[in-house]
Design a protein around this motif. Structure first.
Motif, PDB file in Angstrom:
ATOM      1  N   ILE A 154      28.768  21.295  12.701  1.00 18.92           N
ATOM      2  CA  ILE A 154      30.070  20.806  12.244  1.00 18.92           C
ATOM      3  C   ILE A 154      30.237  21.042  10.749  1.00 18.92           C
ATOM      4  CG2 ILE A 154      31.468  18.727  11.924  1.00 18.92           C
ATOM      5  CD1 ILE A 154      30.276  17.676  14.528  1.00 18.92           C
TER       6      ILE A 154
ATOM      7  N   PHE B 140      23.966  19.313  15.892  1.00 22.08           N
ATOM      8  CA  PHE B 140      25.418  19.214  16.007  1.00 22.08           C
ATOM      9  C   PHE B 140      26.049  18.892  14.656  1.00 22.08           C
ATOM     10  CE2 PHE B 140      23.467  17.908  20.019  1.00 22.08           C
ATOM     11  CZ  PHE B 140      24.049  18.816  20.897  1.00 22.08           C
TER      12      PHE B 140
ATOM     13  N   THR C 137      32.273  15.301   5.159  1.00 20.51           N
ATOM     14  CA  THR C 137      32.056  15.285   6.607  1.00 20.51           C
ATOM     15  C   THR C 137      30.628  14.876   6.937  1.00 20.51           C
ATOM     16  OG1 THR C 137      33.707  17.030   6.888  1.00 20.51           O
ATOM     17  CG2 THR C 137      32.181  16.659   8.706  1.00 20.51           C
TER      18      THR C 137
ATOM     19  N   ILE D 269      29.752  11.357   8.913  1.00 15.56           N
ATOM     20  CA  ILE D 269      29.067  11.356  10.207  1.00 15.56           C
ATOM     21  C   ILE D 269      27.791  10.523  10.143  1.00 15.56           C
ATOM     22  CG2 ILE D 269      27.845  12.817  11.870  1.00 15.56           C
ATOM     23  CD1 ILE D 269      29.826  15.026  11.269  1.00 15.56           C
TER      24      ILE D 269
ATOM     25  N   GLN E 113      32.967  23.439   8.946  1.00 21.19           N
ATOM     26  CA  GLN E 113      33.842  22.861   7.927  1.00 21.19           C
ATOM     27  C   GLN E 113      33.727  23.630   6.616  1.00 21.19           C
ATOM     28  OE1 GLN E 113      35.313  19.797   8.963  1.00 21.19           O
ATOM     29  NE2 GLN E 113      36.699  19.746   7.230  1.00 21.19           N
TER      30      GLN E 113
END
Length: 277
Positions: free
Chosen positions: A85, A81, A123, A127, A89
């Motif tokens: 993402i 995941f 990002t 995360i 992005q």
């Protein structure tokens, strides 16, 4: 059988009972400190700040006597995941030429620039540190402590009509249902695999496993609703009426270590947000 062991990669709610200064802190100070750090990590827009937060979390894990393998365990289950993402992005937010974004590669609707690479890296780092921070809180704070801490923090808001006890109860039920749903998912997966269902093999069987997991949602929802109904009937049979007139068995007491921890969390959060890197 490793492909069906959902609980093996589910660290949420798995408390690590060891003796450490972090474990001895008041749950309210840990919850508030985690909240300040979460806000700082979300607001921060510099890779250096996220890298600093990563090393701070490693130091806190050592202080809490949490093995690095336990701390990094959520990344193993979440990496598909996270990768998805980051790729989205990277490919869909090219940035504006006026902002100094240079094109690195372009094909059809895909447009990768220096700005999109930087945003994707931010990002990814954000995360990772957020997952590690939440996992560190879960490993060093039991579910009962989280529930009591949340209830005590929300209790002053009861003067304006906020049901602190009911919200804490909802949190307790939600947290305790996570491992139950994990075990139920394991049971359904093994039952379907015994009937010939193919959930994919190896790390690159992720797409196949996702396709096979979708049919599990219906029996999982049915089981969850049945458990919720049984719990509601059990609470009604015991005449549960909310927080009205209830006393509290657990009384939390903060000490100087809790105030110091909260003060340090505020200072570190401010450094992550406002310091020029």
């Amino acid at each position: 059988m490793e492909d069906f062991e959902v609980m093996r990669n589910l660290t949420f709610g798995q408390y690590l009972p060891v003796e450490s200064p972090i474990h001895r802190l008041d749950p309210r100070s840990k919850l508030l400190s985690t909240g300040f750090l979460l806000v700082a990590l979300i607001v921060s827009r510099e890779l250096a700040a996220l890298l600093l937060a990563f090393f701070i979390l490693l130091g806190l894990a050592a202080l809490a006597r949490v093995p690095v393998g336990y701390l990094l365990k959520p990344l193993r289950a979440a990496w598909p995941f996270i990768l998805l993402i980051v790729l989205l992005q990277l490919a869909t937010f090219p940035g504006l030429p006026e902002a100094g974004c240079d094109t690195l590669w372009q094909w059809w609707i895909l447009h990768i620039t220096t700005c999109s690479v930087r945003i994707a890296a931010l990002t990814l780092g954000r995360i990772i540190v957020l997952l590690l921070l939440i996992n560190l809180l879960a490993l060093s704070t039991s579910l009962n402590e989280v529930i009591h801490g949340t209830e005590h923090l929300l209790r002053p808001l009861g003067r304006i009509g906020l049901p602190a006890n009911e919200l804490a109860l909802v949190l307790a039920i939600a947290l305790r249902f996570v491992p139950l749903l994990g075990r139920e998912t394991e049971r359904i997966m093994k039952a379907q695999a015994a009937r010939g269902a193919d959930f994919g093999r190896g790390r690159w069987g992720f797409v196949q496993r996702v396709k096979r997991l979708l049919p599990l949602l219906i029996p999982l929802f049915i089981t969850s609703l049945e458990r919720a109904e049984d719990l509601a009937v059990a609470m009604e049979s015991r005449c549960y009426g909310g927080s009205k007139g209830r006393s509290h068995w657990v009384q939390l007491q903060a000490n100087s270590a809790d105030y110091c921890a909260l003060f340090l969390a505020v200072i570190v959060s401010a450094i992550l947000v406002i310091s020029p890197w």
